[in-house]
Design a protein around this motif. Structure first.
Motif, PDB file in Angstrom:
ATOM      1  N   VAL A   1      16.523   0.639   1.156  1.00 40.62           N
ATOM      2  CA  VAL A   1      16.964  -0.447   0.818  1.00 40.62           C
ATOM      3  C   VAL A   1      16.073  -1.455   0.428  1.00 40.62           C
ATOM      4  O   VAL A   1      15.231  -1.733   1.348  1.00 40.62           O
ATOM      5  N   ASP A   2      16.266  -2.626  -0.446  1.00 44.78           N
ATOM      6  CA  ASP A   2      15.437  -3.209  -1.404  1.00 44.78           C
ATOM      7  C   ASP A   2      15.553  -4.356  -0.151  1.00 44.78           C
ATOM      8  O   ASP A   2      16.106  -4.732  -0.001  1.00 44.78           O
ATOM      9  N   LEU A   3      14.665  -4.176   0.414  1.00 42.77           N
ATOM     10  CA  LEU A   3      14.530  -5.919   0.760  1.00 42.77           C
ATOM     11  C   LEU A   3      13.834  -7.011   0.366  1.00 42.77           C
ATOM     12  O   LEU A   3      13.308  -8.217   1.079  1.00 42.77           O
ATOM     13  N   THR A   4      13.560  -6.793  -1.143  1.00 35.89           N
ATOM     14  CA  THR A   4      12.496  -8.085  -1.655  1.00 35.89           C
ATOM     15  C   THR A   4      13.599  -9.804  -1.324  1.00 35.89           C
ATOM     16  O   THR A   4      12.665 -10.150  -1.491  1.00 35.89           O
ATOM     17  N   ALA A   5      14.540  -9.357  -1.973  1.00 36.60           N
ATOM     18  CA  ALA A   5      15.568 -11.394  -1.711  1.00 36.60           C
ATOM     19  C   ALA A   5      15.722 -11.218   0.234  1.00 36.60           C
ATOM     20  O   ALA A   5      15.185 -12.517  -0.354  1.00 36.60           O
ATOM     21  N   GLN A   6      15.138 -10.724   0.473  1.00 34.03           N
ATOM     22  CA  GLN A   6      15.583 -10.855   2.346  1.00 34.03           C
ATOM     23  C   GLN A   6      13.885 -11.441   2.255  1.00 34.03           C
ATOM     24  O   GLN A   6      13.691 -12.917   2.942  1.00 34.03           O
ATOM     25  N   ILE A   7      12.888 -10.940   1.924  1.00 26.66           N
ATOM     26  CA  ILE A   7      11.502 -11.472   1.945  1.00 26.66           C
ATOM     27  C   ILE A   7      11.062 -12.524   1.527  1.00 26.66           C
ATOM     28  O   ILE A   7      11.043 -13.553   1.574  1.00 26.66           O
ATOM     29  N   ASP A   8      12.203 -13.073   0.039  1.00 32.28           N
ATOM     30  CA  ASP A   8      11.988 -14.421  -0.401  1.00 32.28           C
ATOM     31  C   ASP A   8      12.494 -15.091  -0.221  1.00 32.28           C
ATOM     32  O   ASP A   8      11.673 -16.169   0.233  1.00 32.28           O
ATOM     33  N   ALA A   9      13.538 -14.184   0.613  1.00 30.13           N
ATOM     34  CA  ALA A   9      14.052 -16.001   1.464  1.00 30.13           C
ATOM     35  C   ALA A   9      13.138 -16.127   2.626  1.00 30.13           C
ATOM     36  O   ALA A   9      13.230 -17.307   2.977  1.00 30.13           O
ATOM     37  N   PHE A  10      12.700 -15.669   3.210  1.00 33.27           N
ATOM     38  CA  PHE A  10      11.752 -15.550   4.177  1.00 33.27           C
ATOM     39  C   PHE A  10      10.853 -16.754   4.340  1.00 33.27           C
ATOM     40  O   PHE A  10      10.499 -17.768   4.863  1.00 33.27           O
ATOM     41  N   LEU A  11       9.924 -16.224   2.545  1.00 34.85           N
ATOM     42  CA  LEU A  11       9.081 -17.303   2.473  1.00 34.85           C
ATOM     43  C   LEU A  11       8.527 -18.234   1.833  1.00 34.85           C
ATOM     44  O   LEU A  11       7.558 -19.223   2.104  1.00 34.85           O
ATOM     45  N   ALA A  12      10.496 -18.526   1.082  1.00 37.05           N
ATOM     46  CA  ALA A  12      10.787 -19.788   0.515  1.00 37.05           C
ATOM     47  C   ALA A  12      11.319 -20.750   1.642  1.00 37.05           C
ATOM     48  O   ALA A  12      10.835 -21.559   1.301  1.00 37.05           O
ATOM     49  N   ALA A  13      11.048 -20.207   3.097  1.00 36.39           N
ATOM     50  CA  ALA A  13      11.716 -21.339   4.254  1.00 36.39           C
ATOM     51  C   ALA A  13      10.614 -21.563   5.105  1.00 36.39           C
ATOM     52  O   ALA A  13      10.478 -22.408   5.396  1.00 36.39           O
ATOM     53  N   GLY A  14       9.451 -21.213   4.153  1.00 34.39           N
ATOM     54  CA  GLY A  14       7.606 -21.831   4.445  1.00 34.39           C
ATOM     55  C   GLY A  14       7.476 -22.492   4.001  1.00 34.39           C
ATOM     56  O   GLY A  14       7.793 -23.939   2.825  1.00 34.39           O
ATOM     57  N   ASP A  15       5.685 -22.811   3.980  1.00 29.45           N
ATOM     58  CA  ASP A  15       5.066 -23.841   3.092  1.00 29.45           C
ATOM     59  C   ASP A  15       4.899 -23.927   2.085  1.00 29.45           C
ATOM     60  O   ASP A  15       3.850 -24.624   1.367  1.00 29.45           O
ATOM     61  N   GLY A  16       5.233 -22.002   1.173  1.00 29.57           N
ATOM     62  CA  GLY A  16       5.105 -21.940  -0.176  1.00 29.57           C
ATOM     63  C   GLY A  16       3.289 -21.189  -0.189  1.00 29.57           C
ATOM     64  O   GLY A  16       2.846 -21.805  -1.097  1.00 29.57           O
ATOM     65  N   GLY A  17       2.493 -21.074   0.805  1.00 28.01           N
ATOM     66  CA  GLY A  17       0.987 -20.675   0.737  1.00 28.01           C
ATOM     67  C   GLY A  17       0.776 -19.466   0.351  1.00 28.01           C
ATOM     68  O   GLY A  17       1.454 -18.931  -0.321  1.00 28.01           O
ATOM     69  N   ASP A  18      -1.122 -19.036   0.883  1.00 26.71           N
ATOM     70  CA  ASP A  18      -0.960 -18.102   1.342  1.00 26.71           C
ATOM     71  C   ASP A  18      -1.173 -17.184   1.768  1.00 26.71           C
ATOM     72  O   ASP A  18      -1.484 -17.584   2.646  1.00 26.71           O
ATOM     73  N   GLY A  19      -1.246 -16.647   1.832  1.00 23.22           N
ATOM     74  CA  GLY A  19      -1.859 -15.438   2.784  1.00 23.22           C
ATOM     75  C   GLY A  19      -0.788 -13.965   2.951  1.00 23.22           C
ATOM     76  O   GLY A  19      -1.296 -13.477   1.514  1.00 23.22           O
ATOM     77  N   LEU A  20      -0.151 -13.549   4.017  1.00 21.71           N
ATOM     78  CA  LEU A  20      -0.266 -12.088   4.894  1.00 21.71           C
ATOM     79  C   LEU A  20       1.082 -11.911   4.876  1.00 21.71           C
ATOM     80  O   LEU A  20       1.439 -12.821   6.394  1.00 21.71           O
ATOM     81  N   LEU A  21       1.501 -11.389   4.107  1.00 20.53           N
ATOM     82  CA  LEU A  21       3.117 -10.741   4.508  1.00 20.53           C
ATOM     83  C   LEU A  21       3.001  -9.519   5.554  1.00 20.53           C
ATOM     84  O   LEU A  21       2.953  -8.371   5.289  1.00 20.53           O
ATOM     85  N   HIS A  22       3.834  -9.257   6.551  1.00 23.00           N
ATOM     86  CA  HIS A  22       3.441  -8.021   7.407  1.00 23.00           C
ATOM     87  C   HIS A  22       4.780  -7.700   6.890  1.00 23.00           C
ATOM     88  O   HIS A  22       5.789  -8.675   8.173  1.00 23.00           O
ATOM     89  N   VAL A  23       5.270  -6.308   7.168  1.00 21.02           N
ATOM     90  CA  VAL A  23       6.821  -6.302   6.715  1.00 21.02           C
ATOM     91  C   VAL A  23       6.513  -5.029   8.094  1.00 21.02           C
ATOM     92  O   VAL A  23       6.125  -3.584   8.166  1.00 21.02           O
ATOM     93  N   TRP A  24       7.672  -4.953   9.233  1.00 22.57           N
ATOM     94  CA  TRP A  24       7.399  -3.761  10.660  1.00 22.57           C
ATOM     95  C   TRP A  24       8.867  -3.706  10.761  1.00 22.57           C
ATOM     96  O   TRP A  24       9.773  -4.708  11.056  1.00 22.57           O
ATOM     97  N   VAL A  25       9.137  -2.362  10.736  1.00 25.93           N
ATOM     98  CA  VAL A  25      10.146  -1.624  10.958  1.00 25.93           C
ATOM     99  C   VAL A  25      10.315  -1.345  12.694  1.00 25.93           C
ATOM    100  O   VAL A  25       9.424  -0.032  12.738  1.00 25.93           O
ATOM    101  N   PRO A  26      10.860  -1.759  13.795  1.00 27.63           N
ATOM    102  CA  PRO A  26      10.823  -1.190  15.062  1.00 27.63           C
ATOM    103  C   PRO A  26      11.422  -0.096  15.776  1.00 27.63           C
ATOM    104  O   PRO A  26      12.672  -0.143  16.228  1.00 27.63           O
ATOM    105  N   HIS A  27      11.424   1.173  14.416  1.00 21.90           N
ATOM    106  CA  HIS A  27      12.193   2.237  15.053  1.00 21.90           C
ATOM    107  C   HIS A  27      11.160   3.580  14.718  1.00 21.90           C
ATOM    108  O   HIS A  27      10.495   3.936  14.157  1.00 21.90           O
TER     109      HIS A  27
END
Length: 136
Positions: A17-43
């Motif tokens: 399942v492509d998560l890129t659209a959800q990741i883009d939406a999550f990042l767009a809700a922030g300040d638009g800066g630089d950093g690191l995105l950690h993606v974790w599936v707790p299963h």
């Protein structure tokens, strides 16, 4: 740090399942800066991969995982559907997390790269994925 959990419905089938659209939406809700995105599936039976989708690579990945981890009775872990033990081996091959650089509020992915949930466990129809952004 900012963090959120998204739910992904995979149903009763193996899925990439492509998560890129959800990741883009999550990042767009922030300040638009630089950093690191950690993606974790707790299963214990799913992973996160960067792969091209839509051109057959996603189905090729599932086919390769079926060849590498057959759904048969060879596995010591035997609860759930037939061959379910392979699903518990999957995170040793497709890690349950990854970190992606973020530049200007966008994931720094290559042209054909997508961040995807990989789920071979047909016994679990809904997955949670935690997205955490650490600003630089």
């Amino acid at each position: 740090m900012r963090s959120d959990v998204i739910e992904i419905r995979t149903g009763d089938r193996e899925a990439v399942v492509d998560l890129t659209a959800q990741i883009d939406a999550f990042l767009a809700a922030g300040d638009g800066g630089d950093g690191l995105l950690h993606v974790w599936v707790p299963h214990a039976t799913a992973g996160i991969a960067v792969i091209e989708t839509g051109a057959g690579s996603d189905t090729d990945l599932l086919a390769a995982l079926r060849d590498l981890l057959p759904a048969d009775d060879r596995w010591g872990h035997r609860h759930g559907s037939a061959g379910h033990g392979r699903d518990h081996v999957l995170p040793g091959i497709v890690a349950p997390s990854m970190t992606v650089p973020v530049l200007g509020g966008r994931p720094a992915l290559g042209t054909w790269q997508s961040v995807c949930l990989v789920d071979t466990n047909t016994d679990n129809p809904v997955r949670s994925v935690r997205l955490s952004f650490l600003a630089g």
